[in-house]
Design a protein around this motif. Structure first.
Motif, mmCIF file in Angstrom:
data_model
loop_
_atom_site.group_PDB
_atom_site.id
_atom_site.type_symbol
_atom_site.label_atom_id
_atom_site.label_comp_id
_atom_site.label_asym_id
_atom_site.label_seq_id
_atom_site.Cartn_x
_atom_site.Cartn_y
_atom_site.Cartn_z
ATOM 1 N N VAL A 123 0.857 -1.176 0.000
ATOM 2 C CA VAL A 123 0.000 0.000 0.000
ATOM 3 C C VAL A 123 0.898 1.231 0.000
ATOM 4 C CG1 VAL A 123 -1.787 1.257 1.259
ATOM 5 C CG2 VAL A 123 -1.819 -1.244 1.235
ATOM 6 N N ALA A 124 0.601 2.167 -0.866
ATOM 7 C CA ALA A 124 1.399 3.388 -1.000
ATOM 8 C C ALA A 124 1.008 4.367 0.098
ATOM 9 C CB ALA A 124 1.195 4.004 -2.379
ATOM 10 N N ALA A 125 1.468 4.083 1.305
ATOM 11 C CA ALA A 125 1.112 4.896 2.464
ATOM 12 C C ALA A 125 2.186 4.707 3.538
ATOM 13 C CB ALA A 125 -0.267 4.487 2.992
ATOM 14 N N TYR A 126 1.938 5.271 4.718
ATOM 15 C CA TYR A 126 2.912 5.193 5.806
ATOM 16 C C TYR A 126 3.034 3.779 6.363
ATOM 17 C CZ TYR A 126 2.642 10.285 5.912
ATOM 18 O OH TYR A 126 2.680 11.602 5.585
ATOM 19 N N CYS A 127 4.267 3.420 6.724
ATOM 20 C CA CYS A 127 4.578 2.119 7.302
ATOM 21 C C CYS A 127 5.483 2.352 8.512
ATOM 22 C CB CYS A 127 5.284 1.281 6.241
ATOM 23 S SG CYS A 127 5.585 -0.433 6.713
ATOM 24 N N TRP A 128 5.104 1.804 9.660
ATOM 25 C CA TRP A 128 5.862 1.984 10.898
ATOM 26 C C TRP A 128 7.223 1.299 10.854
ATOM 27 C CZ3 TRP A 128 4.815 5.701 13.874
ATOM 28 C CH2 TRP A 128 3.530 6.001 14.333
ATOM 29 N N GLY A 136 6.892 10.136 22.628
ATOM 30 C CA GLY A 136 5.588 9.775 22.079
ATOM 31 C C GLY A 136 5.593 9.563 20.581
ATOM 32 N N TYR A 137 6.782 9.474 19.975
ATOM 33 C CA TYR A 137 6.890 9.406 18.523
ATOM 34 C C TYR A 137 7.679 8.186 18.066
ATOM 35 C CZ TYR A 137 5.368 14.256 18.700
ATOM 36 O OH TYR A 137 4.655 15.387 18.933
ATOM 37 N N ALA A 138 7.396 7.756 16.841
ATOM 38 C CA ALA A 138 8.178 6.714 16.187
ATOM 39 C C ALA A 138 8.317 7.095 14.717
ATOM 40 C CB ALA A 138 7.493 5.358 16.329
ATOM 41 N N TRP A 139 9.337 6.546 14.075
ATOM 42 C CA TRP A 139 9.617 6.863 12.681
ATOM 43 C C TRP A 139 8.847 5.936 11.755
ATOM 44 C CZ3 TRP A 139 12.410 10.862 10.620
ATOM 45 C CH2 TRP A 139 13.007 11.704 11.561
ATOM 46 N N ARG A 140 8.473 6.502 10.613
ATOM 47 C CA ARG A 140 7.737 5.755 9.607
ATOM 48 C C ARG A 140 8.213 6.165 8.217
ATOM 49 N NH1 ARG A 140 5.828 10.213 7.824
ATOM 50 N NH2 ARG A 140 4.418 11.575 8.897
ATOM 51 N N VAL A 141 7.996 5.289 7.254
ATOM 52 C CA VAL A 141 8.351 5.542 5.862
ATOM 53 C C VAL A 141 7.068 5.588 5.049
ATOM 54 C CG1 VAL A 141 9.504 4.584 3.815
ATOM 55 C CG2 VAL A 141 10.628 4.478 6.054
ATOM 56 N N ASN A 142 6.977 6.564 4.171
ATOM 57 C CA ASN A 142 5.832 6.679 3.290
ATOM 58 C C ASN A 142 6.149 5.949 1.989
ATOM 59 O OD1 ASN A 142 3.687 7.399 1.693
ATOM 60 N ND2 ASN A 142 3.769 9.570 2.201
ATOM 61 N N GLY A 148 10.571 9.592 4.765
ATOM 62 C CA GLY A 148 10.248 9.219 6.133
ATOM 63 C C GLY A 148 10.198 10.412 7.063
ATOM 64 N N ASN A 149 9.558 10.207 8.182
ATOM 65 C CA ASN A 149 9.457 11.204 9.232
ATOM 66 C C ASN A 149 8.926 10.494 10.469
ATOM 67 O OD1 ASN A 149 9.404 13.634 10.613
ATOM 68 N ND2 ASN A 149 8.478 14.747 8.917
ATOM 69 N N HIS A 150 8.843 11.215 11.572
ATOM 70 C CA HIS A 150 8.276 10.604 12.773
ATOM 71 C C HIS A 150 6.860 11.103 12.975
ATOM 72 C CE1 HIS A 150 8.902 14.288 15.155
ATOM 73 N NE2 HIS A 150 10.058 14.372 14.526
ATOM 74 N N ASP A 151 6.112 10.330 13.730
ATOM 75 C CA ASP A 151 4.720 10.671 13.983
ATOM 76 C C ASP A 151 4.313 10.113 15.339
ATOM 77 O OD1 ASP A 151 2.300 11.859 13.331
ATOM 78 O OD2 ASP A 151 2.235 10.916 11.355
ATOM 79 N N LEU A 152 3.161 10.529 15.813
ATOM 80 C CA LEU A 152 2.652 10.055 17.098
ATOM 81 C C LEU A 152 2.429 8.547 17.072
ATOM 82 C CD1 LEU A 152 0.086 12.888 17.862
ATOM 83 C CD2 LEU A 152 2.245 12.464 19.043
ATOM 84 N N LYS A 153 2.829 7.880 18.132
ATOM 85 C CA LYS A 153 2.688 6.422 18.224
ATOM 86 C C LYS A 153 1.228 5.986 18.242
ATOM 87 C CE LYS A 153 7.057 5.787 20.704
ATOM 88 N NZ LYS A 153 7.687 5.388 21.977
ATOM 89 N N SER A 154 0.322 6.898 18.503
ATOM 90 C CA SER A 154 -1.099 6.559 18.568
ATOM 91 C C SER A 154 -1.734 6.433 17.184
ATOM 92 C CB SER A 154 -1.857 7.610 19.376
ATOM 93 O OG SER A 154 -1.721 8.888 18.772
ATOM 94 N N TYR A 155 -1.050 6.890 16.144
ATOM 95 C CA TYR A 155 -1.609 6.797 14.800
ATOM 96 C C TYR A 155 -1.556 5.349 14.309
ATOM 97 C CZ TYR A 155 -1.545 11.905 14.457
ATOM 98 O OH TYR A 155 -1.756 13.241 14.649
#
Length: 177
Positions: A123-128, A136-142, A148-155
């Protein structure tokens, strides 16, 4: 012509092991291959391409002081399900680090930015990733464009499992630019 950007120094090379597992011949990492990309989530199948998960890691040594959002459909559930099913005959699947996840990005492609011959149903979307980016953040790749960038772990994002290598040598990624 003749500049470094015109040459591929380390071309990608993958081997399909025939058991829904792909080996990256350059890194030696083994990657899970997704299936059933049909816009319907099926959490009974951890390899379903449509499943998304919140980031969860209850190990205080590797979660940067914040376990994330643990509960139904979290990344620990995903990894546990894959290992319980002995996917590909292996029970040591884990979350990839940010750098490991970026290693399978193909920046010559987009939507998705990955070699779909070896990684179909991506899927062409964010992957943890397993890499934290602050409490409260972790990195993900789009995988739309590979960035890539980091985002809230709750997402809730997609996840791809890996095995091999030396996990968690560096569990915190610091963006210097």
């Amino acid at each position: 012509h003749g500049q470094d950007a015109n040459y591929i120094i380390n071309p990608t090379s993958y081997t399909d092991l025939g058991n829904d597992v792909v080996r990256d011949d350059m890194t030696g990492l083994y990657w899970e291959v997704k299936r059933n990309k049909d816009s319907v989530q099926n959490y009974d199948d951890p390899r379903d391409a449509d499943n998304t998960y919140t980031w969860c890691n209850t190990n205080p040594a590797t979660n940067d002081g914040n376990a994330g959002t643990c509960g139904d459909h979290d990344t620990m559930d995903f990894i546990a399900g894959l290992n319980a099913a002995s996917h590909g005959g292996f029970t040591d699947w884990r979350m990839p680090t940010f750098d490991e996840l970026r290693s399978i990005v193909d920046y010559g492609r987009y939507n998705p930015a990955i070699n779909t011959a070896f990684f179909p149903n991506t899927v062409a979307a964010y992957c943890w990733s397993s890499t934290t980016g602050g409490s409260g953040y972790a990195w993900r790749v789009n995988f739309y464009d590979g960035y890539g960038n980091h985002d809230l772990k709750s997402y809730s994002y997609y996840v791809r499992a890996v095995r091999g290598g030396q996990p968690n040598l560096s569990t915190r990624y610091i963006d210097h630019g």
